[in-house]
Structures are given as structure tokens and as C-alpha cells.
Design an enzyme around this catalytic site. Structure first.
Site, PDB file in Angstrom:
ATOM      1  N   LYS A  40       1.830  14.637  -8.109  1.00 38.67           N
ATOM      2  CA  LYS A  40       2.725  13.913  -7.180  1.00 38.67           C
ATOM      3  C   LYS A  40       3.395  12.386  -8.199  1.00 38.67           C
ATOM      4  O   LYS A  40       2.335  12.266  -8.903  1.00 38.67           O
ATOM      5  CB  LYS A  40       2.502  13.655  -5.980  1.00 38.67           C
ATOM      6  CG  LYS A  40       1.210  12.653  -5.850  1.00 38.67           C
ATOM      7  CD  LYS A  40       0.447  12.648  -4.307  1.00 38.67           C
ATOM      8  CE  LYS A  40      -0.665  11.766  -4.312  1.00 38.67           C
ATOM      9  NZ  LYS A  40      -1.319  12.003  -3.324  1.00 38.67           N
ATOM     10  N   ARG A 139      -2.411  10.156   9.390  1.00 39.06           N
ATOM     11  CA  ARG A 139      -1.282   9.750   8.642  1.00 39.06           C
ATOM     12  C   ARG A 139      -0.796  11.076   8.509  1.00 39.06           C
ATOM     13  O   ARG A 139       0.041  11.465   9.607  1.00 39.06           O
ATOM     14  CB  ARG A 139      -1.930   9.410   6.970  1.00 39.06           C
ATOM     15  CG  ARG A 139      -0.925   8.974   6.159  1.00 39.06           C
ATOM     16  CD  ARG A 139      -1.450   8.468   4.803  1.00 39.06           C
ATOM     17  NE  ARG A 139      -1.948   9.803   3.933  1.00 39.06           N
ATOM     18  CZ  ARG A 139      -2.434   9.760   2.870  1.00 39.06           C
ATOM     19  NH1 ARG A 139      -2.300   8.661   2.312  1.00 39.06           N
ATOM     20  NH2 ARG A 139      -2.744  10.889   2.206  1.00 39.06           N
ATOM     21  N   TYR A 266       6.773 -20.235 -15.990  1.00 35.01           N
ATOM     22  CA  TYR A 266       7.373 -20.656 -14.822  1.00 35.01           C
ATOM     23  C   TYR A 266       6.240 -21.456 -13.872  1.00 35.01           C
ATOM     24  O   TYR A 266       5.050 -21.118 -13.876  1.00 35.01           O
ATOM     25  CB  TYR A 266       7.867 -19.473 -14.191  1.00 35.01           C
ATOM     26  CG  TYR A 266       8.913 -18.654 -14.463  1.00 35.01           C
ATOM     27  CD1 TYR A 266      10.211 -19.454 -14.613  1.00 35.01           C
ATOM     28  CD2 TYR A 266       8.962 -17.522 -14.989  1.00 35.01           C
ATOM     29  CE1 TYR A 266      11.476 -18.953 -15.303  1.00 35.01           C
ATOM     30  CE2 TYR A 266      10.240 -16.878 -15.723  1.00 35.01           C
ATOM     31  CZ  TYR A 266      11.424 -17.681 -15.509  1.00 35.01           C
ATOM     32  OH  TYR A 266      12.580 -16.976 -16.178  1.00 35.01           O
TER      33      TYR A 266
END
Ligand SMILES: *Cc1c(COP(=O)(O)O)cnc(C)c1O
Length: 380
Positions: A40, A139, A266
Site C-alpha cells: 500500500k 479501526r 529561520y
């Protein structure tokens, strides 16, 4: 080399022979049980178009995808092997597509059972399927009460022989977790209850990669590894028995010499007090190099470990290479970002995730090199 400039960022090398060797190892560990392959999510991000033929050539008899779309993409590559579709059939058109292409939907609830048996009635020919019973994931998978309803009313699956009945372990990577024994007991209970629906051709299947290592009690008739095929450690905390599959290498684009205190990146989140050398490499979070690795992950330059300093940017990371001799750390030098001493599992620890997410996040900008006999050639 033509086109190399287009991939100045980084090269992802994927060893198809290692994947095949991992399948053979798992097949051997599974004893009499059949060893399927879960492919998958584009074979966990490594490229199903290349991975599936290598596994099919190794002899893998059954593949699993999540979606019908994924299954159709690999079907021309699997030869005679079966393809199970974890999401099952969620509409009449899903059922028609599975039937037309001979895919085996994994039926997860009574509604999917109904959709698939309706397809069998309309075609008038047997339509094999797989059944997923829930033993503790809550699930996908049929809850125990629905499974018992099905066992009492087997006519609901008339015309749909079961090629497999599967369930999925929640904690298999922790060998000592009592959840494993609980799920095993529930799976065995369901096996007895569902006997009216199953036969000699039904493969029972509980184990994912880590489940294979829980011992023969967990093997039943089929095991379903994914992660371990791709080199992830099925038993975290112990030496990894699987062959290494991926290597990610970036290139130094620029080196800055810092002599006085200065911030990097940053948010000015990192301060170098100098003297120091900072290398910038063309890989960032847009490539799946997770931003959570800022100030925590590291890379390898030859035998040196070089820390990621400052924030991971979209396209770039910065490394403190002060400890590396200058001649070995010039622009153009290769930096190992994943592989060898620093596996995808190790990077996952430093980025607060699991190796699965590292693999499935691997970016589309890398030059992808498939190597090994199974690759035929090493062209990207
Ligand atoms: C993804 C998946 C697997 C494979 O699990 P790994 O931990 O990658 O080996 C097996 N079974 C089901 C139902 C899955 O969803």
C-alpha cells in the site's frame, strides 16, 4: 550524466535485491504459512512499479493494497498472484471494479458483505473475498458481534468463498505487550465461530511484520509484512535482522565559514559562536525531511557525524561540519542523510515519528536509483 543537474538535490537509492531478500527471510521465518507482501501507499513510498515486480519474481503469492486504485496499478505486475484490497468495497461501482479485475476485497463490515454478495448474485459466479475481523484495533474490521451474526447467517456470504480471514495486531512491535496474547485469543475464538464460513482454502492471517517475530502461534496460514520488507526494524530495541533497503544522499551546495557569533536559519533559532563551518544541503521538509528534525537530526559525512543545526527549511538543511577536514567537506561532497549507521528508524527517533512515516514521506524530487539484479539496470 544527462539530466543529473535536474537532481542536484539528492539521490534516493532503493535496493530491490534487499527487498526480495527480506521477503525470503520473512517467508522462511513464517514456516508453513504463506508470506504475502503489503505494498500500500506506493510500497511504503519506495515505488510499487519497481518493488512489486521484484517481489513477484521472488515468488510472493499475494499482495495487499489499501485501495482499488492501488490494486489496479500493480495488477499488470503481479503475474498469477492475488491482490487483496484492505479498504474493501464501499459502493456498487467498487464491487463491480473488483469483480471485473479479479481483485479480492477485504470485507470489513456487514454493509461490505452485502455489497459484495449482491455483486456475486448479479454476476452469477462465485466471487472470492477476504474477511477482516476486529480483535482490538477498533479501526477497520468487523466487530465481534457482526462476525457472530455472519456466523449464524452464513447465507449472507453465499457465492463469496473466503480466501482469507484476517485481523490486525495493535502492539506487535512490543513482544511483551499483553495485548498480543489477548488479540491472539480473540482471533482463535472467532476462528471457531466462523468455521461455517470457511474451508480448506481459507488462509487465516494475524501477523504484520512484527507479528512474524512473535513466533509460530501468530503465523496461522498467512503473514502480511510491509515495513520489514522495506528494511524497517520489526523489533525496535534489538538489532535489525532485515537487510537495508534505502540510502538517501544529499549534496553540499555551499559552505560558510563563521568566525564571529552568528545565527543560522529561520527564526535565528540556532547560534554558532564560531569559529565554525556550516554546510547547506539541498533537502528540506518539502522532500519529506521532517521539520521536527530541526536541531535534533544528524547526517554522516564520511565517518563524521554532522548535526543538523537551525531549522529545516522547505528545500534546505544546514549542518555543522566544523569537525570534518575541509578537503572532505567542499561543495559537491555527498552527505548521507539516511542509511548505514543512521537508518530510517534512527532518523524517525530524532524526528519524533516512526520509520513508516519517514519512508512514506520520501519526496518526489529525489533522483531515484533502483539497484540490484531485480532492477535490471541502475538507470533512474
Ligand atoms: C499496513 C498493514 C499491514 C502491514 O503492516 P507492517 O507493520 O507494515 O508489517 C498488515 N495488515 C494490515 C491490515 C495493514 O493495514
Amino acid at each position: 550524466m544527462p539530466g543529473t543537474h535536474a537532481h542536484a538535490g539528492a539521490t534516493l537509492t532503493i535496493d530491490l535485491d534487499a527487498i526480495a531478500a527480506n521477503w525470503r527471510q520473512l517467508d522462511g521465518r513464517a514456516g508453513e504459512a504463506m508470506c504475502a507482501a503489503v505494498v500500500k501507499a506506493d510500497a511504503y513510498g519506495l515505488g510499487a512499479a519497481r518493488v512489486v515486480p521484484a517481489l513477484a519474481a521472488a515468488g510472493c503469492p499475494t499482495f495487499f493494497t489499501a485501495t482499488i486504485h492501488e490494486a489496479l496499478a500493480i495488477q499488470p505486475l503481479v503475474g498469477d498472484a492475488d491482490i487483496g484490497v484492505f479498504f474493501g468495497v464501499n459502493s456498487a461501482s467498487d464491487a463491480a471494479a473488483c469483480a471485473a479485475h479479479g481483485l479480492l476485497p477485504v470485507l470489513n463490515h456487514l454493509g461490505q458483505v452485502e455489497a459484495w454478495s449482491a455483486q456475486a448474485r448479479s454476476t452469477g459466479t462465485p466471487q472470492p473475498a477476504m474477511l477482516h475481523v476486529d480483535t482490538g484495533m477498533t479501526r477497520l474490521g468487523m466487530p465481534a458481534d457482526e462476525a457472530r451474526t455472519l456466523a449464524r447467517e452464513p447465507a449472507r456470504l453465499a457465492g463469496c468463498p473466503l480466501a482469507a480471514v484476517l485481523s490486525h495486531l495493535a502492539c506487535a512491535e512490543e513482544a511483551g505487550n499483553p495485548m498480543n496474547r489477548d488479540q491472539l485469543a480473540r482471533f482463535r475464538d472467532l476462528r471457531d465461530a466462523l468455521s461455517p464460513l470457511t474451508g480448506a482454502g481459507t488462509h487465516w492471517s494475524l501477523a504484520n511484520s512484527s507479528g512474524v517475530f512473535l513466533g509460530p502461534d501468530y503465523h496461522f496460514g498467512m503473514v502480511r509484512p510491509g515495513a520489514a520488507l522495506y528494511g524497517l526494524n520489526p523489533q525496535p530495541g534489538t538489532p535489525n535482522p532485515m537487510a537495508e533497503v534505502i540510502r538517501l544522499q544529499g549534496k553540499i551546495l555551499q559552505v560558510q565559514h563563521v568566525d564571529s557569533p552568528q545565527t543560522v536559519g529561520y527564526g535565528a533559532a540556532h547560534v554558532v559562536t564560531g569559529p565554525a563551518r556550516v554546510a547547506t544541503v539541498g533537502v528540506g521538509y518539502a522532500d519529506g525531511y521532517l521539520r521536527s528534525g530541526s536541531g535534533r537530526a544528524s547526517a554522516r559525512l564520511g565517518e563524521f557525524t554532522v548535526p543538523v543545526i537551525g531549522r529545516v527549511s522547505m528545500d534546505l538543511i544546514t549542518l555543522d561540519i566544523s569537525a570534518v577536514p575541509e578537503h572532505a567537506s567542499q561543495p559537491g561532497a555527498c552527505v548521507d542523510l539516511i542509511g548505514g549507521a543512521y537508518s530510517a528508524d534512527a532518523l524517525a527517533v530524532d524526528t519524533g515519528t516512526i520509520g513508516y512515516e519517514i519512508l512514506t514521506s520520501l519526496g518526489r524530487r529525489y533522483r531515484r536509483r533502483y539497484v540490484g539484479d531485480a532492477a535490471g539496470s541502475t538507470a533512474s
